[in-house]
Design a protein around this motif. Structure first.
Motif, PDB file in Angstrom:
ATOM      1  N   GLN A   1       0.829  -1.223   0.000  1.00 28.32           N
ATOM      2  CA  GLN A   1       0.000   0.000   0.000  1.00 28.32           C
ATOM      3  C   GLN A   1       0.857   1.265   0.000  1.00 28.32           C
ATOM      4  O   GLN A   1       0.495   2.273  -0.623  1.00 28.32           O
TER       5      GLN A   1
ATOM      6  N   VAL B   1       2.042   1.968  -3.471  1.00 28.07           N
ATOM      7  CA  VAL B   1       1.010   2.605  -4.294  1.00 28.07           C
ATOM      8  C   VAL B   1       0.864   4.086  -3.932  1.00 28.07           C
ATOM      9  O   VAL B   1       0.882   4.963  -4.811  1.00 28.07           O
TER      10      VAL B   1
ATOM     11  N   ASN C   1       3.441   6.283  -5.153  1.00 30.74           N
ATOM     12  CA  ASN C   1       3.583   6.187  -6.609  1.00 30.74           C
ATOM     13  C   ASN C   1       4.927   5.553  -6.996  1.00 30.74           C
ATOM     14  O   ASN C   1       5.561   5.934  -7.976  1.00 30.74           O
TER      15      ASN C   1
ATOM     16  N   VAL D   1      -9.882   3.795   0.406  1.00 34.23           N
ATOM     17  CA  VAL D   1      -9.552   3.849  -1.022  1.00 34.23           C
ATOM     18  C   VAL D   1      -8.088   4.264  -1.148  1.00 34.23           C
ATOM     19  O   VAL D   1      -7.676   5.310  -0.673  1.00 34.23           O
TER      20      VAL D   1
ATOM     21  N   TYR E   1      -4.693   5.080  -3.374  1.00 33.57           N
ATOM     22  CA  TYR E   1      -4.272   5.606  -4.679  1.00 33.57           C
ATOM     23  C   TYR E   1      -3.054   6.492  -4.464  1.00 33.57           C
ATOM     24  O   TYR E   1      -2.798   6.960  -3.335  1.00 33.57           O
TER      25      TYR E   1
ATOM     26  N   GLN F   1       1.253   8.623 -13.250  1.00 37.57           N
ATOM     27  CA  GLN F   1       0.594   7.820 -12.206  1.00 37.57           C
ATOM     28  C   GLN F   1       0.566   6.374 -12.687  1.00 37.57           C
ATOM     29  O   GLN F   1      -0.242   5.997 -13.528  1.00 37.57           O
TER      30      GLN F   1
ATOM     31  N   TYR G   1       0.277   3.622 -10.715  1.00 35.95           N
ATOM     32  CA  TYR G   1      -0.391   2.676  -9.815  1.00 35.95           C
ATOM     33  C   TYR G   1      -1.902   2.882  -9.842  1.00 35.95           C
ATOM     34  O   TYR G   1      -2.381   3.991 -10.045  1.00 35.95           O
ATOM     35  N   PRO G   2      -2.654   1.826  -9.579  1.00 38.11           N
ATOM     36  CA  PRO G   2      -4.118   1.917  -9.644  1.00 38.11           C
ATOM     37  C   PRO G   2      -4.723   2.546  -8.390  1.00 38.11           C
ATOM     38  O   PRO G   2      -4.055   2.762  -7.390  1.00 38.11           O
ATOM     39  N   LYS G   3      -6.006   2.798  -8.480  1.00 37.64           N
ATOM     40  CA  LYS G   3      -6.819   3.237  -7.347  1.00 37.64           C
ATOM     41  C   LYS G   3      -7.734   2.061  -6.997  1.00 37.64           C
ATOM     42  O   LYS G   3      -8.338   1.467  -7.901  1.00 37.64           O
TER      43      LYS G   3
ATOM     44  N   LYS H   1      -5.763  -2.461 -11.491  1.00 40.14           N
ATOM     45  CA  LYS H   1      -5.911  -1.377 -12.474  1.00 40.14           C
ATOM     46  C   LYS H   1      -7.117  -1.647 -13.382  1.00 40.14           C
ATOM     47  O   LYS H   1      -7.869  -0.737 -13.729  1.00 40.14           O
TER      48      LYS H   1
ATOM     49  N   GLU I   1     -10.290  -0.651 -11.596  1.00 43.79           N
ATOM     50  CA  GLU I   1     -10.380   0.642 -10.923  1.00 43.79           C
ATOM     51  C   GLU I   1     -11.492   1.547 -11.414  1.00 43.79           C
ATOM     52  O   GLU I   1     -11.874   2.482 -10.729  1.00 43.79           O
TER      53      GLU I   1
ATOM     54  N   LEU J   1     -13.872   7.880  -5.477  1.00 45.59           N
ATOM     55  CA  LEU J   1     -13.175   8.508  -4.352  1.00 45.59           C
ATOM     56  C   LEU J   1     -14.173   9.131  -3.401  1.00 45.59           C
ATOM     57  O   LEU J   1     -15.155   9.759  -3.814  1.00 45.59           O
TER      58      LEU J   1
END
Length: 317
Positions: A220, A223, A226, A258, A260, A273, A275-277, A303, A306, A311
């Motif tokens: 985490q 992520v 980044n 969440v 991101y 960016q 990395y995924p959310k 990803k 996502e 958000l």
């Protein structure tokens, strides 16, 4: 050979603060691991927790482990086993709700000491997250807020013992993996080694040190930063002598948090960016089946999912 990073937290309070913060920054960027000394957790508490953990294993878990080994015929294996770990474990949950009173076989005194130890580790984890924020140029509290979700973070402890193994060349104590969560705080045996991390293609021992807390970063944090900080593959080597104690506490995002990349760490160009959310619980469900595989495909799968993640408008940016 580079020297494993050992951070003296007392130096954060004096003129060596800058150099100490730089050491933490370098460890996060280049190791994914570091060891803390003078971290503020009482030595007496650590000694009591260690003593009680070892007594509990002897009294309640050692015989069960021997029976498991015998039932699977592991003492006589001739070829490498790649789907089993040579460890005896139990789990405690602290946040959002503790289950310590429900875990069977624990003496009341042991429950009490583990509750106290968990409280100290929780405070240390939050202190560390703010030190990381400072190094990353994020506002104080950003990482704690990012982990918070609607019910606060998940925080729990995996208590492991790694008994002597008759065929350490054929069975891992714990197979190589990255940790799924946030920040991991490990109180490990200072006599029996075995923990290793992968750095620049080589397995490096994490040195056993009396009364230290080993820190490593989970997926985490990779992520959220980044990719500035990375989770690192690590494993436990089985040993033929001695039982290794490991008390690993995981300060993780809440289930519905969440996750991101922090916007401050993503350049204006959106392609940076990488990395995924995603919702943390979705990641954990995926991780459960893929723990001992590379992390990059996990990020790719998240990803693809996502577009379903929205958000929270009140989330920290």
């Amino acid at each position: 050979m580079e020297v494993f990073p050992v951070v003296d937290m007392e130096k954060l309070n004096g003129e060596e603060r800058g150099a100490t913060m730089e050491m933490i920054k370098d460890a996060c960027e280049n190791w994914g691991f570091f060891e803390l000394v003078n971290h503020g957790i009482a030595i007496e508490l650590m000694d009591t927790v260690e003593k009680m953990t070892k007594e509990h294993y002897k009294k309640c878990m050692e015989q069960r482990f021997k029976e498991m080994v015998a039932s699977k015929g592991l003492e006589a294996v001739q070829s490498e086993i790649d789907d089993l770990d040579w460890e005896s474990t139990f789990y405690l949950r602290h946040l959002p709700v503790s289950n310590i009173s429900e875990v069977p076989d624990l003496d009341e005194d042991y429950r009490k000491e583990m509750r106290e130890f968990a409280l100290r580790l929780e405070k240390l984890a939050e202190q560390l997250l703010d030190l990381l924020c400072e190094n990353l140029g994020l506002e104080k509290g950003y990482l704690k807020n990012a982990f918070y979700g609607s019910n606060g973070p998940n925080f729990g402890t995996k208590v492991s013992n790694y008994p002597p193994c008759p065929k350490p060349e054929l069975i891992q104590g714990l197979r190589a993996h990255t940790d799924a969560g946030g920040v991991i705080l490990l109180f490990q045996d200072d006599k029996v080694s075995g923990l290793q991390l992968l750095k620049d293609g080589e397995w490096i021992d994490v040195p056993p040190m009396r009364h230290s807390i080993v820190i490593n970063l989970g997926d985490q944090l990779e992520v959220i930063t980044n990719g500035k900080y990375k989770s690192v593959l690590h494993r436990v080597i089985a040993q033929s002598d001695g039982t290794r104690m490991s008390i690993a506490s995981f300060y993780n995002p809440g289930n519905d948090a969440v996750i991101y990349p922090a916007l401050a760490l993503v350049k204006a160009d959106e392609t940076s960016q990488v990395y995924p959310k995603f919702v943390f619980d979705d990641y954990m469900k995926l991780y459960a089946g893929l723990k001992f595989q590379a992390k990059e495909p996990r990020f790719e799968i998240m990803k693809e999912m996502e577009s379903n993640v929205t958000l929270d408008p009140t989330a920290t940016v």
